[in-house]
Motif scaffolding. Structure first.
Motif, PDB file in Angstrom:
ATOM      1  N   TYR A 110     -38.755  19.699 -23.458  1.00 37.07           N
ATOM      2  CA  TYR A 110     -37.603  19.848 -24.086  1.00 37.07           C
ATOM      3  C   TYR A 110     -37.148  21.094 -23.451  1.00 37.07           C
ATOM      4  O   TYR A 110     -35.888  21.087 -23.201  1.00 37.07           O
ATOM      5  N   LEU A 111     -38.053  22.107 -23.217  1.00 37.59           N
ATOM      6  CA  LEU A 111     -37.504  23.358 -22.492  1.00 37.59           C
ATOM      7  C   LEU A 111     -36.778  22.892 -21.176  1.00 37.59           C
ATOM      8  O   LEU A 111     -35.912  23.769 -20.707  1.00 37.59           O
ATOM      9  N   THR A 112     -37.470  22.160 -20.280  1.00 33.12           N
ATOM     10  CA  THR A 112     -36.897  21.745 -18.935  1.00 33.12           C
ATOM     11  C   THR A 112     -35.599  21.095 -19.407  1.00 33.12           C
ATOM     12  O   THR A 112     -34.569  21.495 -18.654  1.00 33.12           O
ATOM     13  N   LEU A 170     -31.830  17.323 -30.133  1.00 35.44           N
ATOM     14  CA  LEU A 170     -30.778  16.400 -29.430  1.00 35.44           C
ATOM     15  C   LEU A 170     -29.491  16.944 -29.551  1.00 35.44           C
ATOM     16  O   LEU A 170     -28.768  17.015 -28.421  1.00 35.44           O
ATOM     17  N   GLY A 171     -29.061  17.418 -30.740  1.00 37.07           N
ATOM     18  CA  GLY A 171     -27.812  17.968 -30.729  1.00 37.07           C
ATOM     19  C   GLY A 171     -27.756  19.388 -30.004  1.00 37.07           C
ATOM     20  O   GLY A 171     -26.584  19.857 -29.357  1.00 37.07           O
ATOM     21  N   SER A 172     -28.858  20.143 -29.859  1.00 38.23           N
ATOM     22  CA  SER A 172     -28.600  21.409 -29.235  1.00 38.23           C
ATOM     23  C   SER A 172     -28.451  21.200 -27.801  1.00 38.23           C
ATOM     24  O   SER A 172     -27.488  21.743 -26.930  1.00 38.23           O
ATOM     25  N   VAL A 173     -29.171  19.834 -27.376  1.00 34.52           N
ATOM     26  CA  VAL A 173     -28.880  19.718 -25.834  1.00 34.52           C
ATOM     27  C   VAL A 173     -27.565  19.023 -25.660  1.00 34.52           C
ATOM     28  O   VAL A 173     -26.922  19.509 -24.388  1.00 34.52           O
ATOM     29  N   LEU A 174     -26.773  18.515 -26.383  1.00 33.53           N
ATOM     30  CA  LEU A 174     -25.574  17.921 -26.254  1.00 33.53           C
ATOM     31  C   LEU A 174     -24.556  19.240 -26.278  1.00 33.53           C
ATOM     32  O   LEU A 174     -23.697  19.204 -25.488  1.00 33.53           O
TER      33      LEU A 174
END
Length: 144
Positions: free
Chosen positions: A96-98, A45-49
């Motif tokens: 997650y990859l998408t 989640l942190g990496s997405v942010l």
């Protein structure tokens, strides 16, 4: 720009700030369900942010020349709907990859919109001859 045009531009800029805040509020409100649905965990989640921010940062570097070339008004009218539409991507991501790819695209849309609407707010403030940019940013908070 005459006073009537300035008043219409002011209303339009208020609308863009409100909608930008709304998009960010919807993104933030949807994060817990996105986390649960894709079982992301704190690190993912942190990496997405972070990727949303990276996409925004990169697009902000490009947005300035776009505003110079086509005007802040034109870039707002394309960037605003784009940033709202690409909000659907991360919300509907099946994996997650998408989500990673769509988070960058979402950030790009946000970055372009933020630069364009802030540049346009400066133009409108100049015509008004008094400080009104803080009211625009307050409207962003209301949208959020």
């Amino acid at each position: 720009m005459n006073k009537r045009d300035a008043k219409r531009a002011r209303i339009a800029v208020f609308s863009f700030f409100f909608l930008s805040g709304l998009v960010m509020g919807l993104w933030a409100a949807g994060l817990p369900s996105l986390n649960d649905r894709l079982e992301l965990g704190p690190a993912r989640l942190g990496s997405v942010l972070l990727l949303v921010s990276c996409g925004a940062l990169v697009s902000m570097l490009v947005a300035g020349p776009l505003v110079d070339r086509w005007s802040s008004r034109v870039v707002c009218w394309f960037g605003g709907p784009l940033s709202a539409a690409v909000l659907l991507g991360p919300a509907l991501a099946p994996s997650y990859l998408t989500l990673v790819v769509l988070a960058v695209v979402f950030g790009i849309g946000l970055g372009v919109t933020e630069v364009a609407m802030n540049a346009h707010s400066v133009e409108v403030e100049r015509v008004y001859g008094r400080p009104i940019i803080s009211a625009f940013h307050g409207t962003w908070s209301l949208g959020g």
